[in-house]
Design a protein around this motif. Sequence first.
Motif, PDB file in Angstrom:
ATOM      1  N   LEU A 127       4.049   3.060  -0.835  1.00 31.05           N
ATOM      2  CA  LEU A 127       3.988   2.625   0.529  1.00 31.05           C
ATOM      3  C   LEU A 127       2.676   3.193   1.275  1.00 31.05           C
ATOM      4  O   LEU A 127       2.782   4.527   1.223  1.00 31.05           O
ATOM      5  CB  LEU A 127       5.106   2.388   1.519  1.00 31.05           C
ATOM      6  N   PRO A 128       1.708   2.707   1.956  1.00 28.98           N
ATOM      7  CA  PRO A 128       0.786   3.649   2.688  1.00 28.98           C
ATOM      8  C   PRO A 128       1.301   3.991   4.133  1.00 28.98           C
ATOM      9  O   PRO A 128       0.911   3.555   5.118  1.00 28.98           O
ATOM     10  CB  PRO A 128      -0.243   2.280   2.895  1.00 28.98           C
ATOM     11  N   ILE A 129       2.440   4.764   3.988  1.00 27.40           N
ATOM     12  CA  ILE A 129       2.941   5.454   5.351  1.00 27.40           C
ATOM     13  C   ILE A 129       3.043   6.886   5.167  1.00 27.40           C
ATOM     14  O   ILE A 129       2.701   7.477   3.980  1.00 27.40           O
ATOM     15  CB  ILE A 129       4.484   5.024   5.543  1.00 27.40           C
ATOM     16  N   ALA A 134       7.146  -5.145   1.176  1.00 24.87           N
ATOM     17  CA  ALA A 134       6.271  -4.321   2.010  1.00 24.87           C
ATOM     18  C   ALA A 134       5.221  -3.836   1.267  1.00 24.87           C
ATOM     19  O   ALA A 134       3.941  -3.630   1.639  1.00 24.87           O
ATOM     20  CB  ALA A 134       7.217  -3.185   2.611  1.00 24.87           C
ATOM     21  N   ARG A 154       2.615  -6.849   0.831  1.00 26.72           N
ATOM     22  CA  ARG A 154       1.817  -7.107   2.088  1.00 26.72           C
ATOM     23  C   ARG A 154       0.809  -5.763   2.242  1.00 26.72           C
ATOM     24  O   ARG A 154      -0.309  -6.015   2.618  1.00 26.72           O
ATOM     25  CB  ARG A 154       2.643  -6.907   3.281  1.00 26.72           C
ATOM     26  N   SER A 155       0.991  -4.451   1.796  1.00 30.92           N
ATOM     27  CA  SER A 155       0.364  -3.351   2.067  1.00 30.92           C
ATOM     28  C   SER A 155      -0.967  -3.578   1.123  1.00 30.92           C
ATOM     29  O   SER A 155      -2.031  -3.289   1.218  1.00 30.92           O
ATOM     30  CB  SER A 155       1.095  -2.018   1.670  1.00 30.92           C
ATOM     31  N   THR A 156      -0.735  -3.844  -0.227  1.00 29.87           N
ATOM     32  CA  THR A 156      -1.866  -4.415  -1.196  1.00 29.87           C
ATOM     33  C   THR A 156      -2.722  -5.363  -0.652  1.00 29.87           C
ATOM     34  O   THR A 156      -3.918  -5.139  -0.777  1.00 29.87           O
ATOM     35  CB  THR A 156      -1.077  -4.546  -2.652  1.00 29.87           C
ATOM     36  N   GLY A 213      -3.374  -6.154   2.309  1.00 32.27           N
ATOM     37  CA  GLY A 213      -3.975  -5.650   3.510  1.00 32.27           C
ATOM     38  C   GLY A 213      -5.270  -4.740   2.909  1.00 32.27           C
ATOM     39  O   GLY A 213      -6.420  -4.656   3.738  1.00 32.27           O
ATOM     40  N   LYS A 214      -5.266  -4.498   1.735  1.00 37.76           N
ATOM     41  CA  LYS A 214      -6.393  -3.730   1.277  1.00 37.76           C
ATOM     42  C   LYS A 214      -7.447  -4.432   0.751  1.00 37.76           C
ATOM     43  O   LYS A 214      -8.482  -4.015   0.347  1.00 37.76           O
ATOM     44  CB  LYS A 214      -5.771  -2.639   0.252  1.00 37.76           C
TER      45      LYS A 214
END
Length: 210
Positions: free
Chosen positions: A165-167, A201, A204-206, A208-209
């Motif tokens: 996760l990008p957090i 999640a 979705r993060s992938t 978004g990139k």
Amino acid sequence: MQPLVIDLSNKAIVIAGGGRIAARKAKVLLEQRANITFIAPAFSNEVLELAQQNHFQCIEREIELADFEDAFLCILATNNRAINKQFGEILTPQKLVCVVDELTDGNTLFPATVTRGHLQVAVTSNGSSPKLTRALKQQLSKQFDESWTEYTTFLAEYRQLVKKLPISEIEKNDYLQEVLADEFRVNNRQQRESLKALHIAAVRSTEGKI
């Protein structure tokens, strides 16, 4: 002694002895997929069956120092106390050595172990009281019941998803801390829902990139 967890897969292990104790040590190592060689003047049926079923080698003669030259772990389980002591003294400076009838003669011992999936709990009295060790293992077996097997599988998968996760690291730690609550261990549905939410999640993060 310092407890360590060692990967013995594909490692050469020499067991000097062909009786009940030699067989018992080999059984402990079965899941390790190690390369085991038994050396003894005679072998019990139990050892012979183990060797045949698991493709272990049996060499029928007295042990020699050269037998241990390429061994990663040496287990001295003969029925001769003097031989076990003699080889233990010679081998311990360079090898991992377990002397089954006198632990202080070697530098390695086998703890009592409870395994539940990815979880492994080991306990030893360092030879002072085998009865205490067995009693503690029984207690641990009850404390860590079979529910821990599926739970630790869930934790492993969950952790891998959180890492992607990008957090921030703080947020990741919060995620990982949350699932340590006992309710997650006993609630398989909650485990599945948590994994599903993380999968979504992560996707979705992938996206978004892109």
